[in-house]
Design an enzyme around this catalytic site. Structure first.
Site, PDB file in Angstrom:
ATOM      1  N   ARG A   8       4.478 -37.433 -45.527  1.00 30.62           N
ATOM      2  CA  ARG A   8       5.038 -38.653 -44.946  1.00 30.62           C
ATOM      3  C   ARG A   8       6.506 -38.727 -45.351  1.00 30.62           C
ATOM      4  O   ARG A   8       6.922 -38.122 -46.342  1.00 30.62           O
ATOM      5  CB  ARG A   8       4.314 -39.902 -45.464  1.00 30.62           C
ATOM      6  CG  ARG A   8       2.926 -40.083 -44.881  1.00 30.62           C
ATOM      7  CD  ARG A   8       2.227 -41.279 -45.486  1.00 30.62           C
ATOM      8  NE  ARG A   8       2.786 -42.555 -45.055  1.00 30.62           N
ATOM      9  CZ  ARG A   8       2.399 -43.737 -45.538  1.00 30.62           C
ATOM     10  NH1 ARG A   8       1.471 -43.791 -46.477  1.00 30.62           N
ATOM     11  NH2 ARG A   8       2.933 -44.855 -45.081  1.00 30.62           N
ATOM     12  N   HIS A   9       7.287 -39.492 -44.605  1.00 31.39           N
ATOM     13  CA  HIS A   9       8.652 -39.800 -45.026  1.00 31.39           C
ATOM     14  C   HIS A   9       8.589 -40.538 -46.365  1.00 31.39           C
ATOM     15  O   HIS A   9       7.552 -41.104 -46.724  1.00 31.39           O
ATOM     16  CB  HIS A   9       9.337 -40.678 -43.976  1.00 31.39           C
ATOM     17  CG  HIS A   9       8.549 -41.909 -43.631  1.00 31.39           C
ATOM     18  ND1 HIS A   9       8.539 -43.025 -44.444  1.00 31.39           N
ATOM     19  CD2 HIS A   9       7.714 -42.169 -42.607  1.00 31.39           C
ATOM     20  CE1 HIS A   9       7.739 -43.930 -43.911  1.00 31.39           C
ATOM     21  NE2 HIS A   9       7.214 -43.437 -42.801  1.00 31.39           N
ATOM     22  N   ASN A  15       8.255 -50.267 -45.334  1.00 27.55           N
ATOM     23  CA  ASN A  15       7.081 -50.095 -46.201  1.00 27.55           C
ATOM     24  C   ASN A  15       7.102 -51.143 -47.309  1.00 27.55           C
ATOM     25  O   ASN A  15       6.075 -51.760 -47.616  1.00 27.55           O
ATOM     26  CB  ASN A  15       7.054 -48.704 -46.858  1.00 27.55           C
ATOM     27  CG  ASN A  15       6.723 -47.576 -45.894  1.00 27.55           C
ATOM     28  OD1 ASN A  15       7.179 -46.445 -46.083  1.00 27.55           O
ATOM     29  ND2 ASN A  15       5.933 -47.858 -44.869  1.00 27.55           N
ATOM     30  N   ARG A  59      13.790 -42.637 -40.873  1.00 19.52           N
ATOM     31  CA  ARG A  59      13.161 -42.432 -42.181  1.00 19.52           C
ATOM     32  C   ARG A  59      12.663 -41.006 -42.381  1.00 19.52           C
ATOM     33  O   ARG A  59      12.599 -40.524 -43.512  1.00 19.52           O
ATOM     34  CB  ARG A  59      12.043 -43.453 -42.401  1.00 19.52           C
ATOM     35  CG  ARG A  59      10.954 -43.527 -41.331  1.00 19.52           C
ATOM     36  CD  ARG A  59      10.172 -44.821 -41.512  1.00 19.52           C
ATOM     37  NE  ARG A  59       9.026 -45.015 -40.634  1.00 19.52           N
ATOM     38  CZ  ARG A  59       9.083 -45.549 -39.409  1.00 19.52           C
ATOM     39  NH1 ARG A  59      10.257 -45.902 -38.897  1.00 19.52           N
ATOM     40  NH2 ARG A  59       7.977 -45.735 -38.707  1.00 19.52           N
ATOM     41  N   GLU A  79       6.109 -42.470 -34.869  1.00 17.11           N
ATOM     42  CA  GLU A  79       4.927 -43.223 -35.325  1.00 17.11           C
ATOM     43  C   GLU A  79       4.211 -43.914 -34.163  1.00 17.11           C
ATOM     44  O   GLU A  79       4.832 -44.238 -33.140  1.00 17.11           O
ATOM     45  CB  GLU A  79       5.346 -44.261 -36.388  1.00 17.11           C
ATOM     46  CG  GLU A  79       4.220 -45.108 -36.994  1.00 17.11           C
ATOM     47  CD  GLU A  79       3.053 -44.315 -37.594  1.00 17.11           C
ATOM     48  OE1 GLU A  79       2.488 -43.432 -36.907  1.00 17.11           O
ATOM     49  OE2 GLU A  79       2.680 -44.620 -38.744  1.00 17.11           O
ATOM     50  N   HIS A 144       4.755 -39.509 -40.085  1.00 22.10           N
ATOM     51  CA  HIS A 144       4.338 -40.891 -40.299  1.00 22.10           C
ATOM     52  C   HIS A 144       2.826 -40.940 -40.542  1.00 22.10           C
ATOM     53  O   HIS A 144       2.098 -40.041 -40.122  1.00 22.10           O
ATOM     54  CB  HIS A 144       4.686 -41.719 -39.060  1.00 22.10           C
ATOM     55  CG  HIS A 144       6.129 -41.647 -38.695  1.00 22.10           C
ATOM     56  ND1 HIS A 144       7.062 -42.529 -39.178  1.00 22.10           N
ATOM     57  CD2 HIS A 144       6.814 -40.773 -37.914  1.00 22.10           C
ATOM     58  CE1 HIS A 144       8.256 -42.210 -38.696  1.00 22.10           C
ATOM     59  NE2 HIS A 144       8.129 -41.154 -37.926  1.00 22.10           N
TER      60      HIS A 144
HETATM   61  O1  F6P Z   1       2.631 -49.148 -42.619  1.00 20.60           O
HETATM   62  C1  F6P Z   1       3.164 -47.911 -42.332  1.00 20.60           C
HETATM   63  C2  F6P Z   1       2.640 -47.407 -41.015  1.00 20.60           C
HETATM   64  O2  F6P Z   1       3.109 -46.072 -40.817  1.00 20.60           O
HETATM   65  C3  F6P Z   1       3.026 -48.269 -39.807  1.00 20.60           C
HETATM   66  O3  F6P Z   1       4.288 -48.007 -39.287  1.00 20.60           O
HETATM   67  C4  F6P Z   1       1.905 -47.946 -38.873  1.00 20.60           C
HETATM   68  O4  F6P Z   1       1.755 -48.863 -37.829  1.00 20.60           O
HETATM   69  C5  F6P Z   1       0.732 -47.921 -39.813  1.00 20.60           C
HETATM   70  O5  F6P Z   1       1.212 -47.368 -41.029  1.00 20.60           O
HETATM   71  C6  F6P Z   1      -0.439 -47.107 -39.345  1.00 20.60           C
HETATM   72  O6  F6P Z   1      -1.546 -47.405 -40.166  1.00 20.60           O
HETATM   73  P1  F6P Z   1      -2.786 -48.240 -39.609  1.00 20.60           P
HETATM   74  O7  F6P Z   1      -3.171 -47.540 -38.327  1.00 20.60           O
HETATM   75  O8  F6P Z   1      -3.809 -48.102 -40.695  1.00 20.60           O
HETATM   76  O9  F6P Z   1      -2.344 -49.638 -39.364  1.00 20.60           O
END
Ligand code: F6P
Length: 192
Positions: A8-9, A15, A59, A79, A144
């Site tokens: 991951r970044h 975050n 990022r 992402e 991501h």
């Molecule tokens: O919180 C970091 C992140 O990469 C968000 O940008 C993304 O929407 C999320 O995690 C994805 O995780 P989940 O699908 O569990 O919400």
């Protein structure tokens, strides 16, 4: 044998604020990871020439900044698009869209954000990336959480049900080595 490296970044400003999506820069901790990444790779992987793939988001590009390898950016590695929920926290989403929040919990793989994507959508958009990954050697992907879950699940043959819950920690390089049956794995974590 061929290995694929995933990270991951580094921790981003979003975050820290627990906001989804966006295009924020790294936090101070995230910058520490970016600076430590060249040595983490040299210590664990050695001097092999890698090719680094990032998304188009700042990022991931910032995380790759200090790596002295050929770099490529892929829009397909961006992402999961949270649509109208981009930039919100989970608490804000639960307040604003309680039904959606419950639906996502019910079927996380198929839930598609309003104006955005589902994990299923992301798996489909990653197909060309996976095709290329299968043809290449020594690729390090700086990506991501949702994207790396899809790639990880592909190599480990995980079910659609398990895929959205795979734990991909920050500040860790995951080495995957596909075998005839299954996939070997090593992790190199930085304690920051
Ligand atoms: O919180 C970091 C992140 O990469 C968000 O940008 C993304 O929407 C999320 O995690 C994805 O995780 P989940 O699908 O569990 O919400």
């Amino acid at each position: 044998p061929r290995s694929i490296y995933l990270s991951r970044h580094g921790e981003s400003q979003y975050n820290v604020l627990q906001k989804l999506g966006g295009d924020s820069l790294l936090s101070p901790h995230g910058m520490q990871y970016a600076k430590a990444l060249p040595a983490l790779i040299k210590d664990n992987i050695g001097d092999a020439q890698l090719t680094v793939w990032t998304s188009t988001l700042r990022r991931t590009i910032q995380t790759a900044e200090f790596l002295d390898y050929t770099k490529l950016t892929w829009k397909s590695l961006d992402e999961l698009d949270a649509g109208v929920c981009d930039g919100m926290t989970y608490e804000e989403i639960e307040q604003a869209y309680p039904d959606d929040f419950a639906n996502r919990d019910e079927d996380k793989f198929n839930y598609r954000y309003r104006g955005g994507e589902s994990y299923r959508d992301v798996v489909i958009r990653l197909e060309p990336v996976i095709m290329e990954l299968e043809r290449q050697e020594n690729i390090l992907i700086i990506g991501h959480q949702a994207i790396l879950r899809c790639l990880y699940a592909y190599f480990h043959h995980l079910t659609q049900e398990d895929l959205p819950y795979v734990k991909i920690p920050l500040h860790t390089v995951i080495k995957l080595t596909p075998r005839a049956y299954g996939c070997d794995e090593e992790r190199y974590a930085l304690p920051i």
